[in-house]
Design a protein around this motif. Structure first.
Motif, PDB file in Angstrom:
ATOM      1  N   PHE A 185       0.766  -1.110  -0.093  1.00  0.00           N
ATOM      2  CA  PHE A 185       0.299  -0.050   0.018  1.00  0.00           C
ATOM      3  C   PHE A 185       0.918   1.182   0.092  1.00  0.00           C
ATOM      4  N   THR A 186       0.262   2.425  -0.195  1.00  0.00           N
ATOM      5  CA  THR A 186       1.035   3.539  -0.224  1.00  0.00           C
ATOM      6  C   THR A 186       1.321   4.141   1.048  1.00  0.00           C
ATOM      7  N   PHE A 187       2.587   3.765   1.577  1.00  0.00           N
ATOM      8  CA  PHE A 187       2.753   3.939   2.940  1.00  0.00           C
ATOM      9  C   PHE A 187       2.541   5.602   3.351  1.00  0.00           C
ATOM     10  N   ALA A 188       2.881   6.459   2.654  1.00  0.00           N
ATOM     11  CA  ALA A 188       2.467   7.846   3.287  1.00  0.00           C
ATOM     12  C   ALA A 188       1.104   7.921   3.476  1.00  0.00           C
ATOM     13  N   PHE A 189       0.208   7.050   2.927  1.00  0.00           N
ATOM     14  CA  PHE A 189      -1.421   7.497   2.993  1.00  0.00           C
ATOM     15  C   PHE A 189      -1.824   6.904   4.451  1.00  0.00           C
ATOM     16  N   TYR A 190      -1.098   6.096   4.946  1.00  0.00           N
ATOM     17  CA  TYR A 190      -1.579   5.511   6.213  1.00  0.00           C
ATOM     18  C   TYR A 190      -0.959   5.815   7.393  1.00  0.00           C
ATOM     19  N   ALA A 191      -1.484   5.334   8.586  1.00  0.00           N
ATOM     20  CA  ALA A 191      -0.656   5.556   9.909  1.00  0.00           C
ATOM     21  C   ALA A 191      -0.566   4.076  10.496  1.00  0.00           C
ATOM     22  N   ILE A 192       0.486   4.041  10.830  1.00  0.00           N
ATOM     23  CA  ILE A 192       1.063   2.712  11.203  1.00  0.00           C
ATOM     24  C   ILE A 192       1.312   2.639  12.852  1.00  0.00           C
ATOM     25  N   GLY A 193       1.219   1.580  13.479  1.00  0.00           N
ATOM     26  CA  GLY A 193       1.611   1.638  14.948  1.00  0.00           C
ATOM     27  C   GLY A 193       1.453   0.142  15.356  1.00  0.00           C
ATOM     28  N   TRP A 194       1.499   0.318  16.826  1.00  0.00           N
ATOM     29  CA  TRP A 194       1.528  -1.004  17.407  1.00  0.00           C
ATOM     30  C   TRP A 194       0.355  -1.072  18.614  1.00  0.00           C
ATOM     31  N   PHE A 195       0.160  -2.257  18.709  1.00  0.00           N
ATOM     32  CA  PHE A 195      -0.800  -2.769  19.695  1.00  0.00           C
ATOM     33  C   PHE A 195      -0.244  -3.679  20.718  1.00  0.00           C
ATOM     34  N   ARG A 196      -0.649  -4.269  21.790  1.00  0.00           N
ATOM     35  CA  ARG A 196       0.219  -5.235  22.285  1.00  0.00           C
ATOM     36  C   ARG A 196      -0.887  -6.160  23.393  1.00  0.00           C
ATOM     37  N   GLN A 197      -0.745  -7.143  23.661  1.00  0.00           N
ATOM     38  CA  GLN A 197      -1.667  -8.060  24.233  1.00  0.00           C
ATOM     39  C   GLN A 197      -0.883  -8.951  25.171  1.00  0.00           C
ATOM     40  N   THR A 198      -1.379  -9.131  26.334  1.00  0.00           N
ATOM     41  CA  THR A 198      -0.854 -10.266  27.172  1.00  0.00           C
ATOM     42  C   THR A 198      -1.936 -11.339  27.424  1.00  0.00           C
ATOM     43  N   PRO A 199      -1.812 -12.552  27.665  1.00  0.00           N
ATOM     44  CA  PRO A 199      -3.001 -13.484  28.079  1.00  0.00           C
ATOM     45  C   PRO A 199      -3.768 -13.194  29.037  1.00  0.00           C
ATOM     46  N   GLY A 200      -4.950 -13.322  28.629  1.00  0.00           N
ATOM     47  CA  GLY A 200      -6.192 -12.949  29.340  1.00  0.00           C
ATOM     48  C   GLY A 200      -6.320 -11.493  29.549  1.00  0.00           C
ATOM     49  N   LYS A 201      -5.878 -10.571  28.723  1.00  0.00           N
ATOM     50  CA  LYS A 201      -6.307  -9.311  28.720  1.00  0.00           C
ATOM     51  C   LYS A 201      -6.650  -8.865  27.445  1.00  0.00           C
ATOM     52  N   GLU A 202      -7.092  -7.664  27.303  1.00  0.00           N
ATOM     53  CA  GLU A 202      -7.686  -7.215  25.843  1.00  0.00           C
ATOM     54  C   GLU A 202      -6.629  -6.712  25.248  1.00  0.00           C
ATOM     55  N   ARG A 203      -6.432  -6.540  23.933  1.00  0.00           N
ATOM     56  CA  ARG A 203      -5.438  -5.902  23.275  1.00  0.00           C
ATOM     57  C   ARG A 203      -5.417  -4.524  23.459  1.00  0.00           C
ATOM     58  N   GLU A 204      -4.323  -3.861  23.541  1.00  0.00           N
ATOM     59  CA  GLU A 204      -4.555  -2.223  23.737  1.00  0.00           C
ATOM     60  C   GLU A 204      -3.374  -1.678  22.871  1.00  0.00           C
ATOM     61  N   TRP A 205      -4.073  -0.455  22.537  1.00  0.00           N
ATOM     62  CA  TRP A 205      -3.215   0.044  21.660  1.00  0.00           C
ATOM     63  C   TRP A 205      -2.107   0.893  22.273  1.00  0.00           C
ATOM     64  N   VAL A 206      -1.008   0.953  21.735  1.00  0.00           N
ATOM     65  CA  VAL A 206       0.208   1.579  22.168  1.00  0.00           C
ATOM     66  C   VAL A 206       0.699   2.809  21.754  1.00  0.00           C
ATOM     67  N   THR A 207       0.651   2.951  20.306  1.00  0.00           N
ATOM     68  CA  THR A 207       1.331   4.345  19.634  1.00  0.00           C
ATOM     69  C   THR A 207       0.856   4.100  18.168  1.00  0.00           C
ATOM     70  N   TYR A 208       0.859   5.132  17.396  1.00  0.00           N
ATOM     71  CA  TYR A 208       0.825   5.152  15.987  1.00  0.00           C
ATOM     72  C   TYR A 208       1.187   6.598  15.420  1.00  0.00           C
ATOM     73  N   ILE A 209       1.776   6.490  14.213  1.00  0.00           N
ATOM     74  CA  ILE A 209       2.272   7.819  13.559  1.00  0.00           C
ATOM     75  C   ILE A 209       1.390   7.773  12.260  1.00  0.00           C
ATOM     76  N   SER A 210       0.999   8.701  12.068  1.00  0.00           N
ATOM     77  CA  SER A 210       0.359   9.430  10.664  1.00  0.00           C
ATOM     78  C   SER A 210       1.616   9.653   9.651  1.00  0.00           C
ATOM     79  N   ASN A 211       1.936   8.898   8.799  1.00  0.00           N
ATOM     80  CA  ASN A 211       2.949   8.750   8.024  1.00  0.00           C
ATOM     81  C   ASN A 211       2.850  10.272   7.053  1.00  0.00           C
ATOM     82  N   GLY A 212       1.603  10.674   6.725  1.00  0.00           N
ATOM     83  CA  GLY A 212       1.570  11.657   6.083  1.00  0.00           C
ATOM     84  C   GLY A 212       2.021  13.003   6.384  1.00  0.00           C
ATOM     85  N   ASP A 213       1.704  13.305   7.880  1.00  0.00           N
ATOM     86  CA  ASP A 213       2.157  14.478   8.321  1.00  0.00           C
ATOM     87  C   ASP A 213       3.022  14.251   9.615  1.00  0.00           C
ATOM     88  N   GLY A 214       3.417  12.953  10.025  1.00  0.00           N
ATOM     89  CA  GLY A 214       4.073  12.728  11.147  1.00  0.00           C
ATOM     90  C   GLY A 214       3.562  12.747  12.420  1.00  0.00           C
TER      91      GLY A 214
END
Length: 121
Positions: free
Chosen positions: A27-56
């Motif tokens: 995909f066109t990298f600059a059009f998307y936001a990319i980031g990270w989630f994390r998950q431990t057993p027995g817990k819901e997945r939580e978002w950690v961080t993301y970056i909008s590649n278009g404007d930083g």
């Protein structure tokens, strides 16, 4: 086909650092936001961080502000997550994810495989 490949997990002592990377294709990298989630057993997945590649613009969960830094290299289609002052509670399977910034963090559509981060006390 959208592909996200995550690298860089491992075992580190509390107070230490790790850097994760996520390389994106299909995909066109600059059009998307990319980031990270994390998950431990027995817990819901939580978002950690993301970056909008278009404007930083970066976004962080309160639990990691001041310790984690996300950055992107548009020429390499890669996002980096520098994790400092790691705590045992940061132990989790970290997933790289991508979508339009308007979809973050509750409706992200593209996912990579997880990379394990373990912080020992």
């Amino acid at each position: 086909e959208v592909q996200l490949q995550a690298f860089g997990g491992g075992l580190v002592q509390a107070g230490g650092s790790l850097r994760l990377s996520c390389t994106a294709t299909g995909f066109t990298f600059a059009f998307y936001a990319i980031g990270w989630f994390r998950q431990t057993p027995g817990k819901e997945r939580e978002w950690v961080t993301y970056i909008s590649n278009g404007d930083g613009t970066t976004y962080y969960a309160d639990s990691v502000k001041g310790r984690f830094t996300i950055s992107s290299d548009n020429a390499k289609n890669t996002v980096y997550l520098q994790m400092n002052s790691l705590k045992p509670e940061d132990t989790a399977l970290y997933y790289c994810a991508a979508d339009f910034v308007s979809s973050w963090p509750t409706n992200v559509g593209f996912w990579g495989q997880g990379t394990q981060v373990t912080v020992s006390s």
